[in-house]
Design a protein around this motif. Structure first.
Motif, PDB file in Angstrom:
ATOM      1  N   LEU A  55       0.622  -1.020  -0.043  1.00  0.00           N
ATOM      2  CA  LEU A  55       0.066   0.035  -0.699  1.00  0.00           C
ATOM      3  C   LEU A  55       0.858   1.166  -0.141  1.00  0.00           C
ATOM      4  CD1 LEU A  55      -2.416  -1.565   2.253  1.00  0.00           C
ATOM      5  CD2 LEU A  55      -3.197  -0.962   0.061  1.00  0.00           C
ATOM      6  N   CYS A  56       1.610   1.271   0.851  1.00  0.00           N
ATOM      7  CA  CYS A  56       2.538   1.996   0.535  1.00  0.00           C
ATOM      8  C   CYS A  56       3.697   2.455  -0.752  1.00  0.00           C
ATOM      9  CB  CYS A  56       4.147   2.325   1.856  1.00  0.00           C
ATOM     10  SG  CYS A  56       3.085   2.174   3.768  1.00  0.00           S
ATOM     11  N   GLY A  99       0.864   2.959  -2.950  1.00  0.00           N
ATOM     12  CA  GLY A  99       0.254   4.959  -2.571  1.00  0.00           C
ATOM     13  C   GLY A  99       1.241   6.105  -2.594  1.00  0.00           C
ATOM     14  N   THR A 100       2.459   5.885  -2.285  1.00  0.00           N
ATOM     15  CA  THR A 100       3.688   6.739  -2.469  1.00  0.00           C
ATOM     16  C   THR A 100       3.999   7.230  -3.775  1.00  0.00           C
ATOM     17  OG1 THR A 100       4.492   5.909  -0.433  1.00  0.00           O
ATOM     18  CG2 THR A 100       6.132   7.151  -2.189  1.00  0.00           C
ATOM     19  N   GLU A 101       3.381   6.228  -5.241  1.00  0.00           N
ATOM     20  CA  GLU A 101       3.828   6.539  -6.606  1.00  0.00           C
ATOM     21  C   GLU A 101       3.064   7.264  -6.584  1.00  0.00           C
ATOM     22  OE1 GLU A 101       4.818   2.998  -7.925  1.00  0.00           O
ATOM     23  OE2 GLU A 101       5.566   4.005  -9.996  1.00  0.00           O
ATOM     24  N   SER A 159       0.083   8.527  -5.371  1.00  0.00           N
ATOM     25  CA  SER A 159      -1.164   9.756  -4.769  1.00  0.00           C
ATOM     26  C   SER A 159      -0.544  10.856  -5.100  1.00  0.00           C
ATOM     27  CB  SER A 159       0.091   9.897  -3.232  1.00  0.00           C
ATOM     28  OG  SER A 159       0.950  10.562  -3.243  1.00  0.00           O
TER      29      SER A 159
END
Lengths: 221, 221
Positions: B98-99, B102-104, B106
């Motif tokens: 998810l990180c 999500g980081t990519e 967002s």
DNA sequence: CTGATAGTTGACTAAACGGTCAAATCAACT
DNA sequence: AGTTGATTTGACCGTTTAGTCAACTATCAG
């Protein structure tokens, strides 16, 4: 280098193309390849340069002439302010560039990964020194300063990541408080702005996550 | 969906192409576009499916029939074991999908970002309940269970991110210990394996970060 | 002025990319 | 057996991508 630093932060490493970089930098592709073998090499150089630009700021914030607790508090607020500015400028919370980049390239490029690692390590170093000083001065209990620093650093990274994923500055309102809770000490009074109690900055934090705006963001705007 | 989940985790969202996805899934591109409008839509569906596959595992771990401290400990160890397996399988520490995703995305895709948010939120929910139960049972002091859960969750995410960036399982050796320190409680004895003291799993942690292997990883292998 | 060297340019390639489409195939029902 | 709609296929298109290259220009020492 400035162009690429901005691009892989606001967009993503993989999505950032050499053409984009060149256009942003006002340079032709031929020139680019005259100086760098590929994108990774440019990013590597860019990281080094950005870090060198960032280092004196940290040196000032973590100056040994400042009380340890104040160093850590100032750093937290510096980071938050920085994110505020970036949001105002780019329309999004960008979070930690090292995490954004590091996460993306860690399975692709060992060299870049190690560069990111190295810079993160420096950050832990500043924190460790401050914590050690605070322990020596009786501000808090941290016999193993390094371990404490790692834990706090981890927390701070986690918060930055979430701020980006949630695209919400509200998440960062916890940064100072959370950091000092982990430190096992009270947040020091601000030494520069206003009188005592000036540190209170509207605690609308609590519900921030739920209140995350539902504004109609479309795909690939 | 399985194919894409693996790819954007082991490689990256942007770098994963529709062709790759189709090849991995043994499907022709035309078929793909018959079911999904674009990559983002597939990833969205994939996330939902993966979460539904993951949920029952969490339900079991965080079962109300298990003592709260044990739930949290078991979850930590489950996560670490999962990462060990993934490393063995893919050759890299992958961290939290998810990180990574999500980081990519967002700053690119609001819909996907919110889906990631939602799933993360569920995770905090499990933790909150366990912490609340533990507080009620006197295992620890956490009058504001939600706030405590958020803090711990943040720490855990931070650690996962670092495990990926450092490509080092050693980082995760701190997970249980750190979690319970934040919780302000002792790590419970393992209830399933061996007798008391079985939880000790070779504390080679301390120097792990420095010992990060210098193996010759080349660019874009 | 001269010649060497460093840097710049835009046109070029070959591959990869996202996405489309008409035609073929399949499964289920009448 | 015939009809229908859902699915599959591979060929195809226009664009974008990383990377190359020969020719051009600026700089500067002698």
């Amino acid at each position: 280098m400035t162009a690429v630093a901005e691009l892989f932060w606001t967009v993503s490493y993989d999505r950032t193309t050499v053409d984009q970089i060149c256009e942003r930098a006002g340079v032709k592709k031929g020139s680019f390849y005259h100086f760098f073998a590929d994108k990774a090499e440019l990013v590597d150089a860019s990281l080094e340069r950005e870090w060198e630009k960032y280092r004196p700021k940290l040196d000032a914030i973590f100056s040994a002439s400042v009380p340890p607790a104040e160093r850590i508090r100032a750093h937290c607020e510096f980071v938050v302010q920085e994110q505020r500015d970036l949001k105002a400028c780019h329309g999004h919370v960008l979070g930690c560039p090292l995490c954004t980049l590091g996460t993306e390239i860690s399975t692709q490029d060992g060299t870049l990964r190690r560069r990111v690692q190295g810079i993160l390590e420096h950050g832990i170093g500043y924190l460790t020194t401050a914590i050690r000083d605070g322990h020596a001065g009786g501000d808090w209990q941290a016999p193993d300063a390094r371990a404490k620093a790692e834990r706090i650093h981890t927390y701070q990274l986690g918060l930055m990541i979430q701020a980006r994923i949630y695209d919400d500055l509200g998440v960062l309102a916890e940064l100072t408080r959370g950091t000092f809770e982990l430190l096992g000490a009270a947040v020091p009074e601000s030494t520069r702005v206003g009188g005592p109690g000036a540190a209170k900055t509207k605690t609308k934090t609590k519900t921030a996550r739920v209140t995350a705006k539902t504004r109609a963001e479309n795909r690939r705007p």
